[in-house]
Motif scaffolding. Structure first.
Motif, PDB file in Angstrom:
ATOM      1  N   VAL A 164       4.108  16.031  -6.064  1.00 37.48           N
ATOM      2  CA  VAL A 164       3.492  16.436  -7.318  1.00 37.48           C
ATOM      3  C   VAL A 164       4.344  17.843  -8.157  1.00 37.48           C
ATOM      4  CG1 VAL A 164       2.023  18.539  -6.720  1.00 37.48           C
ATOM      5  CG2 VAL A 164       1.362  16.336  -8.613  1.00 37.48           C
ATOM      6  N   VAL A 165       5.264  18.352  -7.503  1.00 36.90           N
ATOM      7  CA  VAL A 165       5.368  19.162  -8.224  1.00 36.90           C
ATOM      8  C   VAL A 165       6.962  18.666  -8.858  1.00 36.90           C
ATOM      9  CG1 VAL A 165       7.386  20.972  -8.109  1.00 36.90           C
ATOM     10  CG2 VAL A 165       4.781  21.007  -6.851  1.00 36.90           C
ATOM     11  N   ARG A 166       7.791  17.760  -8.275  1.00 34.40           N
ATOM     12  CA  ARG A 166       8.467  17.118  -7.984  1.00 34.40           C
ATOM     13  C   ARG A 166       7.992  15.860  -9.496  1.00 34.40           C
ATOM     14  NH1 ARG A 166       9.573  12.071  -7.316  1.00 34.40           N
ATOM     15  NH2 ARG A 166       9.144  11.616  -5.472  1.00 34.40           N
ATOM     16  N   GLU A 167       7.533  15.095  -9.410  1.00 35.52           N
ATOM     17  CA  GLU A 167       7.002  14.491 -10.078  1.00 35.52           C
ATOM     18  C   GLU A 167       6.879  15.203 -11.890  1.00 35.52           C
ATOM     19  OE1 GLU A 167       7.582  10.857 -11.049  1.00 35.52           O
ATOM     20  OE2 GLU A 167       7.700  10.458  -8.199  1.00 35.52           O
ATOM     21  N   THR A 206       4.765   8.350  -7.147  1.00 36.02           N
ATOM     22  CA  THR A 206       4.761   7.412  -5.661  1.00 36.02           C
ATOM     23  C   THR A 206       6.058   8.369  -4.631  1.00 36.02           C
ATOM     24  OG1 THR A 206       4.628   5.599  -6.108  1.00 36.02           O
ATOM     25  CG2 THR A 206       5.596   6.055  -3.908  1.00 36.02           C
ATOM     26  N   MET A 207       5.369   9.233  -3.170  1.00 35.48           N
ATOM     27  CA  MET A 207       5.670   9.743  -1.859  1.00 35.48           C
ATOM     28  C   MET A 207       7.019   9.007  -2.382  1.00 35.48           C
ATOM     29  SD  MET A 207       2.572  10.940  -0.391  1.00 35.48           S
ATOM     30  CE  MET A 207       3.749  12.038   1.465  1.00 35.48           C
ATOM     31  N   GLU A 223       8.926  13.060   2.427  1.00 39.39           N
ATOM     32  CA  GLU A 223       8.269  14.611   1.584  1.00 39.39           C
ATOM     33  C   GLU A 223       6.967  14.790   1.076  1.00 39.39           C
ATOM     34  OE1 GLU A 223       9.601  14.575  -2.979  1.00 39.39           O
ATOM     35  OE2 GLU A 223       8.282  13.038  -2.401  1.00 39.39           O
ATOM     36  N   GLN A 224       6.250  15.779   1.439  1.00 43.88           N
ATOM     37  CA  GLN A 224       4.877  16.285   1.179  1.00 43.88           C
ATOM     38  C   GLN A 224       4.803  16.222   0.198  1.00 43.88           C
ATOM     39  OE1 GLN A 224       3.256  18.030   3.890  1.00 43.88           O
ATOM     40  NE2 GLN A 224       4.843  17.278   5.619  1.00 43.88           N
ATOM     41  N   LEU A 284       1.327  -1.158  -0.423  1.00 44.39           N
ATOM     42  CA  LEU A 284      -0.051   0.076  -0.118  1.00 44.39           C
ATOM     43  C   LEU A 284       0.863   1.489   0.130  1.00 44.39           C
ATOM     44  CD1 LEU A 284      -2.993   1.235   0.135  1.00 44.39           C
ATOM     45  CD2 LEU A 284      -2.768   1.122   2.322  1.00 44.39           C
ATOM     46  N   LEU A 285       0.818   2.020  -1.247  1.00 45.49           N
ATOM     47  CA  LEU A 285       1.625   3.736  -1.529  1.00 45.49           C
ATOM     48  C   LEU A 285       1.270   4.806  -1.461  1.00 45.49           C
ATOM     49  CD1 LEU A 285       3.795   1.284  -3.818  1.00 45.49           C
ATOM     50  CD2 LEU A 285       4.471   1.628  -1.661  1.00 45.49           C
ATOM     51  N   PRO A 286       1.491   5.562  -0.579  1.00 47.07           N
ATOM     52  CA  PRO A 286       1.018   6.740  -1.563  1.00 47.07           C
ATOM     53  C   PRO A 286       1.336   7.903  -2.318  1.00 47.07           C
ATOM     54  CG  PRO A 286       2.373   7.198   0.561  1.00 47.07           C
ATOM     55  CD  PRO A 286       2.907   5.885   0.241  1.00 47.07           C
ATOM     56  N   GLY A 287       0.751   7.808  -2.870  1.00 46.74           N
ATOM     57  CA  GLY A 287       1.099   8.883  -4.469  1.00 46.74           C
ATOM     58  C   GLY A 287       0.006   9.655  -4.493  1.00 46.74           C
ATOM     59  N   VAL A 288       0.388  10.334  -5.371  1.00 52.93           N
ATOM     60  CA  VAL A 288       0.184  11.818  -6.735  1.00 52.93           C
ATOM     61  C   VAL A 288      -0.258  12.325  -7.860  1.00 52.93           C
ATOM     62  CG1 VAL A 288       1.149  13.144  -4.794  1.00 52.93           C
ATOM     63  CG2 VAL A 288       1.805  13.141  -6.413  1.00 52.93           C
TER      64      VAL A 288
END
Length: 162
Positions: free
Chosen positions: A63-66, A52-53, A57-58, A20-24
Motif C-alpha cells: 500500500v505504501v509503494r502503490e 497488486t502485491m 511483499e507484505q 486470483l490476485l492479492p491486492g491492496v
C-alpha cells in the motif's frame, strides 16, 4: 493497468484465464481530512489508490509503494479496514482477474499529490462532502475507514454444517 514482471510471466503461461490476485487499496487522508483519489487511465473513473502485491511483499509495504508510485504521496498505514474478494473483472486486453483486497486507512505524511505514473489521468485531494462520482465499493471502503475504532469488515462466512 501496467503489468508487473511477475504477472507478465504468469500470463505467458495461462493467457487471459482467470487469476486470483492479492491486492491492496488505500483510503488516504491528509491532515485536513481530505481524501486522496486518482482518475484511472484504464476507464477514466475516479477511485481509491490500489494495486497488486509482488511476491515476498507484505500488504502494508504494497500500500505504501502503490500510493507513492501512483501519486507521489508518502503514507503511513494506520489500520486495516476491510478484507474482501472483489467481483471478477475483465480488462480491455481480455485478462480476467479477481482480487482478494486488503483495504488500509492511511495517513499522508509527505509528498505532493500529482500523477506519478501512467495508471492515472489525474490525482487530487477531495473534501468528503465534495467527492467526484465513485463506485459503491469505493464508497463502502471510505465508510469503513471513517468508522473510528471499528474492526476490519469482512464478509461473514456461511455456517458450515457437517
Amino acid at each position: 493497468m501496467p503489468i508487473s514482471p511477475y504477472l507478465r510471466s504468469l500470463r505467458e503461461v495461462i493467457g487471459h484465464r482467470m487469476l486470483l490476485l492479492p491486492g491492496v487499496t488505500a483510503v488516504v487522508f491528509d491532515d485536513a481530512g481530505r481524501l486522496l483519489l486518482g482518475r484511472r487511465a484504464d476507464n477514466g473513473s475516479w477511485a481509491l489508490i490500489a494495486g497488486t502485491m509482488d511476491p515476498g511483499e507484505q500488504p502494508a509495504e504494497t500500500v505504501v509503494r502503490e500510493v507513492y508510485e501512483e501519486t507521489a504521496v508518502h503514507v503511513v498505514p494506520e489500520r486495516i479496514t476491510s478484507v474482501l474478494t472483489q467481483p471478477p473483472n475483465t480488462y480491455p486486453n481480455g485478462d480476467e482477474t479477481e482480487f482478494v483486497d486488503i483495504t488500509f486507512r492511511c495517513r499522508a505524511v509527505g509528498g505532493e499529490a500529482r500523477v506519478n505514473d501512467d495508471e492515472s489521468l489525474a490525482v487530487g485531494w477531495f473534501e468528503l462532502g465534495d467527492l467526484p462520482p465513485i463506485n459503491d465499493l469505493n464508497r463502502r471502503r471510505i465508510e469503513y475507514a471513517l468508522t473510528p475504532g471499528a474492526d476490519a469488515w469482512f464478509s461473514a462466512p456461511a455456517v458450515h454444517q457437517p
